[in-house]
Scaffold this motif. Sequence first.
Motif, PDB file in Angstrom:
ATOM      1  N   ASN A  65     -32.575  52.281 -28.897  1.00 32.41           N
ATOM      2  CA  ASN A  65     -32.268  52.326 -30.329  1.00 32.41           C
ATOM      3  C   ASN A  65     -32.922  51.171 -31.085  1.00 32.41           C
ATOM      4  N   ASN A  66     -32.988  49.999 -30.472  1.00 36.68           N
ATOM      5  CA  ASN A  66     -33.573  48.829 -31.134  1.00 36.68           C
ATOM      6  C   ASN A  66     -35.097  48.872 -31.167  1.00 36.68           C
ATOM      7  N   ASN A  67     -35.712  49.622 -30.269  1.00 39.42           N
ATOM      8  CA  ASN A  67     -37.172  49.581 -30.144  1.00 39.42           C
ATOM      9  C   ASN A  67     -37.891  50.851 -30.575  1.00 39.42           C
ATOM     10  N   LYS A  68     -37.170  51.950 -30.735  1.00 40.90           N
ATOM     11  CA  LYS A  68     -37.840  53.224 -31.027  1.00 40.90           C
ATOM     12  C   LYS A  68     -38.710  53.139 -32.274  1.00 40.90           C
ATOM     13  N   ASP A  69     -38.164  52.663 -33.374  1.00 39.99           N
ATOM     14  CA  ASP A  69     -38.935  52.600 -34.613  1.00 39.99           C
ATOM     15  C   ASP A  69     -40.127  51.656 -34.482  1.00 39.99           C
ATOM     16  N   SER A  70     -39.930  50.541 -33.794  1.00 40.42           N
ATOM     17  CA  SER A  70     -41.022  49.582 -33.594  1.00 40.42           C
ATOM     18  C   SER A  70     -42.144  50.187 -32.768  1.00 40.42           C
ATOM     19  N   LEU A  71     -41.789  50.908 -31.710  1.00 38.44           N
ATOM     20  CA  LEU A  71     -42.801  51.515 -30.843  1.00 38.44           C
ATOM     21  C   LEU A  71     -43.654  52.511 -31.617  1.00 38.44           C
ATOM     22  N   ILE A  72     -43.025  53.313 -32.467  1.00 42.01           N
ATOM     23  CA  ILE A  72     -43.763  54.308 -33.252  1.00 42.01           C
ATOM     24  C   ILE A  72     -44.606  53.628 -34.322  1.00 42.01           C
ATOM     25  N   GLU A  73     -44.019  52.694 -35.040  1.00 41.56           N
ATOM     26  CA  GLU A  73     -44.747  52.039 -36.128  1.00 41.56           C
ATOM     27  C   GLU A  73     -45.947  51.254 -35.607  1.00 41.56           C
ATOM     28  N   TYR A  77     -44.154  44.918 -35.323  1.00 41.53           N
ATOM     29  CA  TYR A  77     -43.215  45.301 -34.269  1.00 41.53           C
ATOM     30  C   TYR A  77     -41.878  44.575 -34.423  1.00 41.53           C
ATOM     31  N   ALA A  78     -41.938  43.249 -34.540  1.00 41.73           N
ATOM     32  CA  ALA A  78     -40.714  42.448 -34.529  1.00 41.73           C
ATOM     33  C   ALA A  78     -39.813  42.750 -35.716  1.00 41.73           C
ATOM     34  N   SER A  79     -40.397  43.014 -36.882  1.00 45.79           N
ATOM     35  CA  SER A  79     -39.596  43.195 -38.092  1.00 45.79           C
ATOM     36  C   SER A  79     -38.762  44.460 -38.067  1.00 45.79           C
ATOM     37  N   ARG A  80     -39.108  45.406 -37.206  1.00 45.78           N
ATOM     38  CA  ARG A  80     -38.353  46.661 -37.108  1.00 45.78           C
ATOM     39  C   ARG A  80     -37.381  46.664 -35.934  1.00 45.78           C
ATOM     40  N   ASN A  81     -37.349  45.567 -35.203  1.00 49.06           N
ATOM     41  CA  ASN A  81     -36.406  45.424 -34.093  1.00 49.06           C
ATOM     42  C   ASN A  81     -35.298  44.474 -34.550  1.00 49.06           C
ATOM     43  N   THR A 119     -32.877  42.899 -33.244  1.00 49.31           N
ATOM     44  CA  THR A 119     -32.553  41.699 -32.462  1.00 49.31           C
ATOM     45  C   THR A 119     -33.752  40.766 -32.333  1.00 49.31           C
ATOM     46  N   MET A 120     -34.946  41.318 -32.230  1.00 50.28           N
ATOM     47  CA  MET A 120     -36.130  40.474 -32.066  1.00 50.28           C
ATOM     48  C   MET A 120     -36.370  39.584 -33.277  1.00 50.28           C
ATOM     49  N   LYS A 121     -36.056  40.088 -34.467  1.00 56.20           N
ATOM     50  CA  LYS A 121     -36.346  39.315 -35.677  1.00 56.20           C
ATOM     51  C   LYS A 121     -35.300  38.238 -35.961  1.00 56.20           C
ATOM     52  N   GLU A 122     -34.231  38.180 -35.143  1.00 52.16           N
ATOM     53  CA  GLU A 122     -33.263  37.095 -35.284  1.00 52.16           C
ATOM     54  C   GLU A 122     -33.918  35.757 -34.964  1.00 52.16           C
ATOM     55  N   ARG A 123     -33.370  34.689 -35.477  1.00 52.11           N
ATOM     56  CA  ARG A 123     -34.007  33.382 -35.349  1.00 52.11           C
ATOM     57  C   ARG A 123     -34.117  32.939 -33.891  1.00 52.11           C
ATOM     58  N   ASN A 124     -33.080  33.122 -33.115  1.00 50.88           N
ATOM     59  CA  ASN A 124     -33.114  32.673 -31.721  1.00 50.88           C
ATOM     60  C   ASN A 124     -32.215  33.585 -30.883  1.00 50.88           C
ATOM     61  N   PRO A 125     -32.633  34.842 -30.645  1.00 49.71           N
ATOM     62  CA  PRO A 125     -31.742  35.829 -30.014  1.00 49.71           C
ATOM     63  C   PRO A 125     -31.358  35.501 -28.585  1.00 49.71           C
ATOM     64  N   CYS A 126     -32.224  34.815 -27.862  1.00 45.12           N
ATOM     65  CA  CYS A 126     -31.937  34.500 -26.458  1.00 45.12           C
ATOM     66  C   CYS A 126     -31.473  33.059 -26.267  1.00 45.12           C
ATOM     67  N   LYS A 127     -31.236  32.374 -27.382  1.00 46.68           N
ATOM     68  CA  LYS A 127     -30.811  30.970 -27.325  1.00 46.68           C
ATOM     69  C   LYS A 127     -31.768  30.140 -26.482  1.00 46.68           C
ATOM     70  N   ALA A 128     -33.058  30.332 -26.740  1.00 49.44           N
ATOM     71  CA  ALA A 128     -34.095  29.622 -25.997  1.00 49.44           C
ATOM     72  C   ALA A 128     -34.329  28.247 -26.606  1.00 49.44           C
ATOM     73  N   SER A 151     -39.617  34.424 -37.128  1.00 41.18           N
ATOM     74  CA  SER A 151     -39.377  35.834 -37.447  1.00 41.18           C
ATOM     75  C   SER A 151     -39.720  36.757 -36.280  1.00 41.18           C
ATOM     76  N   GLY A 152     -39.522  36.263 -35.056  1.00 39.40           N
ATOM     77  CA  GLY A 152     -39.717  37.106 -33.885  1.00 39.40           C
ATOM     78  C   GLY A 152     -41.136  37.183 -33.377  1.00 39.40           C
ATOM     79  N   ILE A 153     -42.056  36.372 -33.899  1.00 36.09           N
ATOM     80  CA  ILE A 153     -43.435  36.371 -33.400  1.00 36.09           C
ATOM     81  C   ILE A 153     -43.839  34.959 -33.023  1.00 36.09           C
ATOM     82  N   ILE A 154     -44.811  34.857 -32.110  1.00 38.02           N
ATOM     83  CA  ILE A 154     -45.249  33.536 -31.665  1.00 38.02           C
ATOM     84  C   ILE A 154     -46.648  33.620 -31.075  1.00 38.02           C
ATOM     85  N   ASN A 155     -47.434  32.593 -31.278  1.00 40.52           N
ATOM     86  CA  ASN A 155     -48.744  32.508 -30.639  1.00 40.52           C
ATOM     87  C   ASN A 155     -48.550  32.209 -29.155  1.00 40.52           C
TER      88      ASN A 155
END
Length: 443
Positions: free
Chosen positions: A298-306, A229-233, A235-244, A250-254
Amino acid sequence: MDCARLWLGLLLPVVAALDFIYHHQGQMEAFLKNVAQNYSSVTHLHSIGKSVKGRNLWVLVVGRSPKEHRIGIPEFKYVANMHGDESVGRELLLHLIEYLVTSDGKDPEITNLINSTRIHIMPSMNPDGFEAVQKPDCFYNKGRHNSNYYDLNRNFPDAFEFNNVSRQPETVAVMKWLNTETFVLSANLHGGALVASYPFDNGVPATGTLYSRSLTPDDDVFQYLAHTYASRNPTMKERNPCKAKLESQSGIINGYFWYPLRGGMQDYNYIWAQCFEITLELSCCKYPRTEMLPSFWNNNKDSLIEYIKQVHIGVKGQVFDHNGTPLPNVIVEVQDRKHICPYRTNKFGEYYLLLLPGSYVIEVIVPGHDPHLTKVTIPSKSQNFSALKKDILLPFREQLDHIPESHLSCPMIPLYKDLQGHSAATKPSLFLFLVTLFHILFK
């Protein structure tokens, strides 16, 4: 020829284009009913229950057999708006519905997906909370909870510690829903961050909490699903998109590594419903401005389908006795990744195991018999919208139509509470060791 095309166009179902606005309950119901009416051959609209204030919890099913399960066709679901003020997922699922039904018969990928999958979409699990939101806000809003002021993502039974809270109507409805379908893969859509989080959300030392994480026996699959999911979005795959404060890999976390929580829905799905579920945080703002909705789609359509397509990885089949009769309620698991609440065949004798490419030993357990072992090799390239099909014929000669009830139940208690030892999956990776050390030194 032009006249023929004109008549064909008049015969095709038509649904007015869905606006990029926030759809309140009445608007959402009108849209769903319109889709169900105009695309009745591939959709089925039903309510799985009601909210505290009596609003319907709508689910739209998309598939060639939308009203009932068919053998060999896996069940997939998306659930959004569990927190009423986290609104992006709600709108994305409405647009996903529109995209699926209008692309069927035109886009080969979507057509094949609908042919091979039964897709359940719940745009809002907490309609009362959504209606309680007074205005868009990036942060906390009173609409987060249901009308009884309960956080629904803290309201499910927990496998690690007692969660003696009052089960809410929305939670009970989802729990009953999970018992009526053989869900294989799922995601629940949230907001307030940009990351794909995977189980466990809670844990004990036996699942790796001493190393600041909590991993399932299927951790490789979960990391793969979250990465898909994250790799096709973008913004999600950015290192720190929300400056958290805590960056994701790579946009995933346990989930536990991010922050532990008790009574979460994704853990409940995996443990008690045999359904792999991840949590998708889709926006830094919980309730962003309306004009931002097109960019989220636009950022999530491909991720949702994949992500839906991943319900077709691994192996599936039926278990039969020596007479060729399908066997329900027998345990079917991979030998080295047993679940604490064993995964069993459904009433049709079906099993679905999500697995990455490789060789595995499937173990079938029937009370009173030695385990029956079957070797399978999952190819590196999955088949066309289908997991590897492997039916299993048991050689036992005696009658197998009665399995004691004691072997079927999985109690709603903290199943991991007294579990001892560590599996190989819970040993620390270098990445998590360095991240943990960093936070110890610099927090």
